[in-house]
Motif scaffolding. Structure first.
Motif, PDB file in Angstrom:
ATOM      1  N   ASN A 147       9.684   7.204  11.180  1.00  0.00           N
ATOM      2  CA  ASN A 147       8.735   6.518  10.294  1.00  0.00           C
ATOM      3  C   ASN A 147       7.326   6.498  10.880  1.00  0.00           C
ATOM      4  O   ASN A 147       6.611   5.495  10.813  1.00  0.00           O
ATOM      5  N   LEU A 148       6.925   7.645  11.459  1.00  0.00           N
ATOM      6  CA  LEU A 148       5.622   7.726  12.129  1.00  0.00           C
ATOM      7  C   LEU A 148       4.473   7.415  11.181  1.00  0.00           C
ATOM      8  O   LEU A 148       3.551   6.687  11.530  1.00  0.00           O
ATOM      9  N   VAL A 149       4.516   7.996   9.977  1.00  0.00           N
ATOM     10  CA  VAL A 149       3.453   7.782   8.995  1.00  0.00           C
ATOM     11  C   VAL A 149       4.117   7.447   7.664  1.00  0.00           C
ATOM     12  O   VAL A 149       4.430   8.327   6.866  1.00  0.00           O
ATOM     13  N   PRO A 150       4.366   6.160   7.378  1.00  0.00           N
ATOM     14  CA  PRO A 150       5.086   5.789   6.161  1.00  0.00           C
ATOM     15  C   PRO A 150       4.368   6.189   4.879  1.00  0.00           C
ATOM     16  O   PRO A 150       4.996   6.352   3.830  1.00  0.00           O
ATOM     17  N   GLU A 151       3.035   6.352   4.945  1.00  0.00           N
ATOM     18  CA  GLU A 151       2.265   6.736   3.763  1.00  0.00           C
ATOM     19  C   GLU A 151       2.589   8.148   3.291  1.00  0.00           C
ATOM     20  O   GLU A 151       2.219   8.549   2.185  1.00  0.00           O
ATOM     21  N   LEU A 152       3.286   8.910   4.114  1.00  0.00           N
ATOM     22  CA  LEU A 152       3.474  10.328   3.847  1.00  0.00           C
ATOM     23  C   LEU A 152       4.373  10.620   2.654  1.00  0.00           C
ATOM     24  O   LEU A 152       4.230  11.653   2.010  1.00  0.00           O
ATOM     25  N   LYS A 153       5.288   9.738   2.332  1.00  0.00           N
ATOM     26  CA  LYS A 153       6.294  10.029   1.318  1.00  0.00           C
ATOM     27  C   LYS A 153       5.670  10.396  -0.029  1.00  0.00           C
ATOM     28  O   LYS A 153       6.113  11.333  -0.698  1.00  0.00           O
TER      29      LYS A 153
ATOM     30  N   ARG B  19       2.189  10.835  -0.419  1.00  0.00           N
ATOM     31  CA  ARG B  19       0.813  11.231  -0.143  1.00  0.00           C
ATOM     32  C   ARG B  19       0.808  12.501   0.709  1.00  0.00           C
ATOM     33  O   ARG B  19       1.831  12.946   1.190  1.00  0.00           O
ATOM     34  N   ARG B  20      -0.373  13.045   0.902  1.00  0.00           N
ATOM     35  CA  ARG B  20      -0.560  14.125   1.865  1.00  0.00           C
ATOM     36  C   ARG B  20      -1.313  13.557   3.055  1.00  0.00           C
ATOM     37  O   ARG B  20      -2.315  12.869   2.888  1.00  0.00           O
ATOM     38  N   VAL B  21      -0.817  13.841   4.251  1.00  0.00           N
ATOM     39  CA  VAL B  21      -1.403  13.283   5.466  1.00  0.00           C
ATOM     40  C   VAL B  21      -1.805  14.428   6.384  1.00  0.00           C
ATOM     41  O   VAL B  21      -1.028  15.347   6.643  1.00  0.00           O
ATOM     42  N   GLU B  22      -3.034  14.351   6.874  1.00  0.00           N
ATOM     43  CA  GLU B  22      -3.582  15.384   7.744  1.00  0.00           C
ATOM     44  C   GLU B  22      -4.076  14.719   9.020  1.00  0.00           C
ATOM     45  O   GLU B  22      -4.814  13.729   8.971  1.00  0.00           O
ATOM     46  N   GLY B  23      -3.657  15.242  10.172  1.00  0.00           N
ATOM     47  CA  GLY B  23      -4.080  14.612  11.417  1.00  0.00           C
ATOM     48  C   GLY B  23      -3.606  15.361  12.635  1.00  0.00           C
ATOM     49  O   GLY B  23      -3.279  16.548  12.577  1.00  0.00           O
TER      50      GLY B  23
ATOM     51  N   ASP C 237      -5.653  11.161   8.416  1.00  0.00           N
ATOM     52  CA  ASP C 237      -6.287  10.796   7.159  1.00  0.00           C
ATOM     53  C   ASP C 237      -5.246  10.922   6.049  1.00  0.00           C
ATOM     54  O   ASP C 237      -4.401  11.819   6.075  1.00  0.00           O
ATOM     55  N   VAL C 238      -5.315  10.033   5.059  1.00  0.00           N
ATOM     56  CA  VAL C 238      -4.368  10.020   3.953  1.00  0.00           C
ATOM     57  C   VAL C 238      -5.079  10.472   2.675  1.00  0.00           C
ATOM     58  O   VAL C 238      -6.174  10.001   2.369  1.00  0.00           O
ATOM     59  N   PHE C 239      -4.432  11.402   1.944  1.00  0.00           N
ATOM     60  CA  PHE C 239      -4.980  11.937   0.706  1.00  0.00           C
ATOM     61  C   PHE C 239      -3.955  11.771  -0.415  1.00  0.00           C
ATOM     62  O   PHE C 239      -2.763  11.625  -0.163  1.00  0.00           O
TER      63      PHE C 239
ATOM     64  N   LYS D 294      -9.378  11.639  -0.420  1.00  0.00           N
ATOM     65  CA  LYS D 294      -9.034  10.761   0.695  1.00  0.00           C
ATOM     66  C   LYS D 294      -8.935   9.311   0.228  1.00  0.00           C
ATOM     67  O   LYS D 294      -9.815   8.811  -0.467  1.00  0.00           O
ATOM     68  N   THR D 295      -7.860   8.658   0.604  1.00  0.00           N
ATOM     69  CA  THR D 295      -7.647   7.268   0.213  1.00  0.00           C
ATOM     70  C   THR D 295      -7.579   6.303   1.392  1.00  0.00           C
ATOM     71  O   THR D 295      -7.772   5.110   1.225  1.00  0.00           O
ATOM     72  N   ASP D 296      -7.298   6.828   2.583  1.00  0.00           N
ATOM     73  CA  ASP D 296      -7.117   5.934   3.724  1.00  0.00           C
ATOM     74  C   ASP D 296      -7.143   6.760   5.010  1.00  0.00           C
ATOM     75  O   ASP D 296      -7.176   7.995   4.974  1.00  0.00           O
ATOM     76  N   TYR D 297      -7.129   6.064   6.122  1.00  0.00           N
ATOM     77  CA  TYR D 297      -7.012   6.719   7.432  1.00  0.00           C
ATOM     78  C   TYR D 297      -6.303   5.746   8.364  1.00  0.00           C
ATOM     79  O   TYR D 297      -6.165   4.551   8.071  1.00  0.00           O
TER      80      TYR D 297
END
Length: 201
Positions: free
Chosen positions: A122-128, A130-134, A169-171, A179-182
């Protein structure tokens, strides 16, 4: 976009390759076993990620490994697992190089552009959704064991754990999302794992 992260981490890559070349140079001036191993992590291929590693013996019972993988693929339905990762590692073999038990100190340098999936732990829960780049940079300790299974052929199992710093960053989903968050996280847990087929030169 993942290319931007690769460019931003060039200083880490240059340092890693410098250490690798230094170890090769040292191996030419020592009486230790001068052996080179080429390896690939078998389970890593199950994620459609080509990967390769090179390991050089440079002192008595000491080796240096540089391994990595890359996945440029998209799977449809806004799901993708694009990433690159590099593991430099110094290892000490308890018996002899490339045989039996080993302990190591490794680094982790990675970039990712992932969407519509769930990362382990569960490193980046926003990923499910969303698209996450980092990227993640870290360090860890590892243990490995190698078996001789044929002429110049080995099977090696290794695992490691340590610390990593994750920035992302969260997209919204899709390549053209906005982009919606970071965020950033400190991570403690597994940092390496492999079941590798190894060929010795």
């Amino acid at each position: 976009m993942i290319l931007r992260h690769i460019y931003s981490h060039m200083r880490y890559l240059k340092r890693t390759f410098f250490i690798f070349i230094l170890c090769i140079s040292l191996s030419a001036h020592t009486q230790a076993q001068k052996t080179i191993a080429v390896k690939t992590n078998i389970p890593y291929w199950a994620t459609a990620s080509p990967n390769l590693g090179v390991e050089v013996a440079f002192r008595h019972k000491m080796t240096f490994e540089l391994s990595g993988g890359y996945n440029p693929f998209e799977f449809g339905n806004d799901k993708q697992w694009k990433h690159w990762i590099i593991w430099p590692e110094a290892r000490y073999w308890l018996n002899e190089t490339f045989n039996g038990h080993s302990i190591g100190l490794h680094g982790v340098f990675a970039g990712f552009d992932v969407g519509g999936l769930e990362l382990p732990f569960n490193l980046v829960p926003e990923l499910k959704n969303r698209r996450v780049e980092g990227n993640i940079n870290g360090i860890g300790l590892s243990y490995g064991y190698a078996w001789i299974i044929g002429n110049s052929l080995l099977l090696e199992v290794s695992a490691g754990a340590g610390y990593g710093r994750l920035k992302y960053d969260v997209f919204t989903n899709g390549d053209n999302g906005y982009k919606t968050d970071y965020g950033q996280k400190h991570y403690i847990g597994p940092t390496k794992g492999a079941i590798s087929l190894v060929y010795l030169f």
